[in-house]
Design a protein around this motif. Structure first.
Motif, PDB file in Angstrom:
ATOM      1  N   LEU A  20       0.834  -1.203   0.000  1.00 34.55           N
ATOM      2  CA  LEU A  20       0.000   0.000   0.000  1.00 34.55           C
ATOM      3  C   LEU A  20       0.870   1.254   0.000  1.00 34.55           C
ATOM      4  CD1 LEU A  20      -2.778   1.297   0.054  1.00 34.55           C
ATOM      5  CD2 LEU A  20      -2.776   1.048   2.552  1.00 34.55           C
ATOM      6  N   GLY A  21       1.942   1.258   0.783  1.00 38.88           N
ATOM      7  CA  GLY A  21       2.851   2.409   0.808  1.00 38.88           C
ATOM      8  C   GLY A  21       3.456   2.689  -0.545  1.00 38.88           C
ATOM      9  N   ILE A  22       3.894   1.654  -1.237  1.00 41.69           N
ATOM     10  CA  ILE A  22       4.463   1.804  -2.585  1.00 41.69           C
ATOM     11  C   ILE A  22       3.410   2.363  -3.543  1.00 41.69           C
ATOM     12  CG2 ILE A  22       5.384   0.531  -4.576  1.00 41.69           C
ATOM     13  CD1 ILE A  22       7.412   0.903  -2.336  1.00 41.69           C
ATOM     14  N   ALA A  23       2.190   1.830  -3.459  1.00 42.22           N
ATOM     15  CA  ALA A  23       1.111   2.297  -4.342  1.00 42.22           C
ATOM     16  C   ALA A  23       0.804   3.772  -4.090  1.00 42.22           C
ATOM     17  CB  ALA A  23      -0.139   1.441  -4.145  1.00 42.22           C
ATOM     18  N   ILE A  24       0.740   4.162  -2.844  1.00 39.93           N
ATOM     19  CA  ILE A  24       0.443   5.561  -2.511  1.00 39.93           C
ATOM     20  C   ILE A  24       1.580   6.467  -2.964  1.00 39.93           C
ATOM     21  CG2 ILE A  24       0.092   7.195  -0.613  1.00 39.93           C
ATOM     22  CD1 ILE A  24      -1.296   4.799   0.880  1.00 39.93           C
ATOM     23  N   MET A  25       2.821   6.045  -2.718  1.00 38.54           N
ATOM     24  CA  MET A  25       3.963   6.871  -3.115  1.00 38.54           C
ATOM     25  C   MET A  25       4.056   7.017  -4.638  1.00 38.54           C
ATOM     26  SD  MET A  25       6.923   6.081  -0.277  1.00 38.54           S
ATOM     27  CE  MET A  25       7.087   4.361  -0.665  1.00 38.54           C
ATOM     28  N   SER A  26       3.574   6.031  -5.389  1.00 37.76           N
ATOM     29  CA  SER A  26       3.595   6.165  -6.846  1.00 37.76           C
ATOM     30  C   SER A  26       2.575   7.202  -7.320  1.00 37.76           C
ATOM     31  CB  SER A  26       3.343   4.820  -7.523  1.00 37.76           C
ATOM     32  OG  SER A  26       1.998   4.431  -7.400  1.00 37.76           O
ATOM     33  N   PRO A  34       4.767  12.986   4.800  1.00 39.88           N
ATOM     34  CA  PRO A  34       4.687  11.547   4.490  1.00 39.88           C
ATOM     35  C   PRO A  34       3.252  11.016   4.434  1.00 39.88           C
ATOM     36  CG  PRO A  34       6.284  11.989   6.230  1.00 39.88           C
ATOM     37  CD  PRO A  34       5.511  13.244   6.027  1.00 39.88           C
ATOM     38  N   ILE A  35       2.622  11.209   3.299  1.00 38.08           N
ATOM     39  CA  ILE A  35       1.213  10.846   3.156  1.00 38.08           C
ATOM     40  C   ILE A  35       0.997   9.333   3.162  1.00 38.08           C
ATOM     41  CG2 ILE A  35       1.155  10.890   0.637  1.00 38.08           C
ATOM     42  CD1 ILE A  35      -1.615  12.403   1.085  1.00 38.08           C
ATOM     43  N   ALA A  36       1.966   8.571   2.678  1.00 36.55           N
ATOM     44  CA  ALA A  36       1.788   7.111   2.629  1.00 36.55           C
ATOM     45  C   ALA A  36       1.599   6.541   4.033  1.00 36.55           C
ATOM     46  CB  ALA A  36       2.976   6.447   1.927  1.00 36.55           C
ATOM     47  N   MET A  37       2.465   6.907   4.963  1.00 33.76           N
ATOM     48  CA  MET A  37       2.338   6.378   6.327  1.00 33.76           C
ATOM     49  C   MET A  37       1.125   6.964   7.033  1.00 33.76           C
ATOM     50  SD  MET A  37       4.259   3.919   7.103  1.00 33.76           S
ATOM     51  CE  MET A  37       4.001   3.360   5.433  1.00 33.76           C
ATOM     52  N   LEU A  38       0.763   8.198   6.709  1.00 35.19           N
ATOM     53  CA  LEU A  38      -0.455   8.776   7.275  1.00 35.19           C
ATOM     54  C   LEU A  38      -1.660   7.925   6.861  1.00 35.19           C
ATOM     55  CD1 LEU A  38      -2.184  10.978   8.648  1.00 35.19           C
ATOM     56  CD2 LEU A  38      -2.138  12.197   6.464  1.00 35.19           C
ATOM     57  N   ILE A  39      -1.768   7.626   5.581  1.00 35.13           N
ATOM     58  CA  ILE A  39      -2.900   6.850   5.090  1.00 35.13           C
ATOM     59  C   ILE A  39      -2.882   5.440   5.675  1.00 35.13           C
ATOM     60  CG2 ILE A  39      -3.903   5.792   3.021  1.00 35.13           C
ATOM     61  CD1 ILE A  39      -3.082   8.384   1.524  1.00 35.13           C
ATOM     62  N   ALA A 104       0.896  19.549  10.396  1.00 30.71           N
ATOM     63  CA  ALA A 104      -0.178  18.841   9.686  1.00 30.71           C
ATOM     64  C   ALA A 104      -0.019  17.327   9.840  1.00 30.71           C
ATOM     65  CB  ALA A 104      -0.178  19.231   8.207  1.00 30.71           C
ATOM     66  N   TYR A 105       1.199  16.841   9.695  1.00 30.76           N
ATOM     67  CA  TYR A 105       1.449  15.395   9.782  1.00 30.76           C
ATOM     68  C   TYR A 105       1.138  14.860  11.172  1.00 30.76           C
ATOM     69  CZ  TYR A 105       3.905  10.931   9.199  1.00 30.76           C
ATOM     70  OH  TYR A 105       4.233   9.599   9.142  1.00 30.76           O
ATOM     71  N   VAL A 111      -4.944  12.669  15.410  1.00 31.72           N
ATOM     72  CA  VAL A 111      -6.392  12.888  15.443  1.00 31.72           C
ATOM     73  C   VAL A 111      -7.086  11.977  14.430  1.00 31.72           C
ATOM     74  CG1 VAL A 111      -8.223  14.581  15.049  1.00 31.72           C
ATOM     75  CG2 VAL A 111      -6.174  15.237  16.320  1.00 31.72           C
ATOM     76  N   GLY A 112      -6.497  11.844  13.244  1.00 34.81           N
ATOM     77  CA  GLY A 112      -7.097  10.995  12.222  1.00 34.81           C
ATOM     78  C   GLY A 112      -7.165   9.536  12.644  1.00 34.81           C
ATOM     79  N   SER A 113      -6.085   9.036  13.234  1.00 37.41           N
ATOM     80  CA  SER A 113      -6.062   7.631  13.649  1.00 37.41           C
ATOM     81  C   SER A 113      -7.070   7.356  14.757  1.00 37.41           C
ATOM     82  CB  SER A 113      -4.650   7.240  14.104  1.00 37.41           C
ATOM     83  OG  SER A 113      -3.764   7.250  13.011  1.00 37.41           O
ATOM     84  N   ILE A 114      -7.108   8.217  15.743  1.00 36.45           N
ATOM     85  CA  ILE A 114      -8.061   8.026  16.843  1.00 36.45           C
ATOM     86  C   ILE A 114      -9.496   8.152  16.336  1.00 36.45           C
ATOM     87  CG2 ILE A 114      -8.909   8.964  19.037  1.00 36.45           C
ATOM     88  CD1 ILE A 114      -5.926   9.742  19.607  1.00 36.45           C
ATOM     89  N   THR A 115      -9.743   9.153  15.510  1.00 37.33           N
ATOM     90  CA  THR A 115     -11.083   9.364  14.968  1.00 37.33           C
ATOM     91  C   THR A 115     -11.533   8.164  14.138  1.00 37.33           C
ATOM     92  OG1 THR A 115     -10.760  11.760  14.931  1.00 37.33           O
ATOM     93  CG2 THR A 115     -12.499  10.866  13.500  1.00 37.33           C
ATOM     94  N   MET A 116     -10.641   7.646  13.302  1.00 35.75           N
ATOM     95  CA  MET A 116     -11.020   6.522  12.462  1.00 35.75           C
ATOM     96  C   MET A 116     -11.199   5.235  13.271  1.00 35.75           C
ATOM     97  SD  MET A 116     -11.661   7.796   9.629  1.00 35.75           S
ATOM     98  CE  MET A 116     -11.807   6.442   8.495  1.00 35.75           C
ATOM     99  N   PHE A 117     -10.418   5.065  14.327  1.00 32.66           N
ATOM    100  CA  PHE A 117     -10.639   3.906  15.193  1.00 32.66           C
ATOM    101  C   PHE A 117     -12.037   3.986  15.808  1.00 32.66           C
ATOM    102  CE2 PHE A 117     -10.923   1.848  19.265  1.00 32.66           C
ATOM    103  CZ  PHE A 117     -10.448   0.575  18.991  1.00 32.66           C
ATOM    104  N   VAL A 118     -12.367   5.141  16.371  1.00 33.75           N
ATOM    105  CA  VAL A 118     -13.681   5.327  17.000  1.00 33.75           C
ATOM    106  C   VAL A 118     -14.793   5.145  15.969  1.00 33.75           C
ATOM    107  CG1 VAL A 118     -15.188   7.023  18.123  1.00 33.75           C
ATOM    108  CG2 VAL A 118     -12.821   6.777  18.869  1.00 33.75           C
ATOM    109  N   PHE A 119     -14.602   5.692  14.781  1.00 32.15           N
ATOM    110  CA  PHE A 119     -15.597   5.549  13.719  1.00 32.15           C
ATOM    111  C   PHE A 119     -15.794   4.073  13.352  1.00 32.15           C
ATOM    112  CE2 PHE A 119     -16.508   5.291   9.121  1.00 32.15           C
ATOM    113  CZ  PHE A 119     -17.783   5.841   9.120  1.00 32.15           C
ATOM    114  N   GLY A 120     -14.687   3.376  13.086  1.00 34.68           N
ATOM    115  CA  GLY A 120     -14.776   1.966  12.722  1.00 34.68           C
ATOM    116  C   GLY A 120     -15.407   1.133  13.812  1.00 34.68           C
ATOM    117  N   PHE A 121     -15.045   1.432  15.040  1.00 32.02           N
ATOM    118  CA  PHE A 121     -15.595   0.712  16.196  1.00 32.02           C
ATOM    119  C   PHE A 121     -17.096   0.959  16.315  1.00 32.02           C
ATOM    120  CE2 PHE A 121     -16.585   0.575  20.761  1.00 32.02           C
ATOM    121  CZ  PHE A 121     -16.244  -0.744  21.028  1.00 32.02           C
TER     122      PHE A 121
END
Length: 125
Positions: A20-26, A34-39, A104-105, A111-121
């Motif tokens: 996934l990291g390679i795909a995002i970086m392409s 570093p958007i790949a690791m963020l995603i 921003a990173y 915030v994005g990781s915590i928010t998405m965990f709560v959302f998914g849960f």
């Protein structure tokens, strides 16, 4: 047996992170941060939240002997997401004095990781 489950999950998670990291970086060869690791980290948090919500209906305490927990939560998502790479990339931005991308990173990652965990849960429990 527990180590084998964690190892297999970890192997699969690390491979998925790499691919996934390679795909995002392409798609984003020169991002401002570093958007790949963020995603990857945000998607991993979402996935872990979905796993906890759908499989357990809550956040289990003492699940460290359960096969599915070891394979998926510890193995796969433990290797798929990476706090160490986040830390290293944060220090790189700091060393470059790239203050806006650094802020921003950090903000989007945490915030994005915590928010998405709560959302998914919450959508699966």
């Amino acid at each position: 047996m527990n180590l084998l489950l964690v190892s297999v999950g970890g192997m699969l998670g690390a491979i998925c992170r790499y691919v996934l990291g390679i795909a995002i970086m392409s798609k984003f060869p020169t991002p401002p941060f570093p958007i790949a690791m963020l995603i990857v980290n945000v998607l991993g948090s979402l996935g872990l939240g979905v796993f906890y919500g759908s499989y357990y209906g809550g956040i289990p305490l003492g699940a460290y002997e359960e096969s599915v927990f070891l394979l998926v939560a510890i193995g796969f998502f433990g290797a798929f997401t990476t706090f160490s790479t986040f830390s290293m990339e944060t220090v790189q931005l700091y060393q470059k004095s790239a203050w806006k991308p650094l802020l921003a990173y950090i903000s989007l990652s945490i915030v994005g990781s915590i928010t998405m965990f709560v959302f998914g849960f919450s959508i699966t429990k």
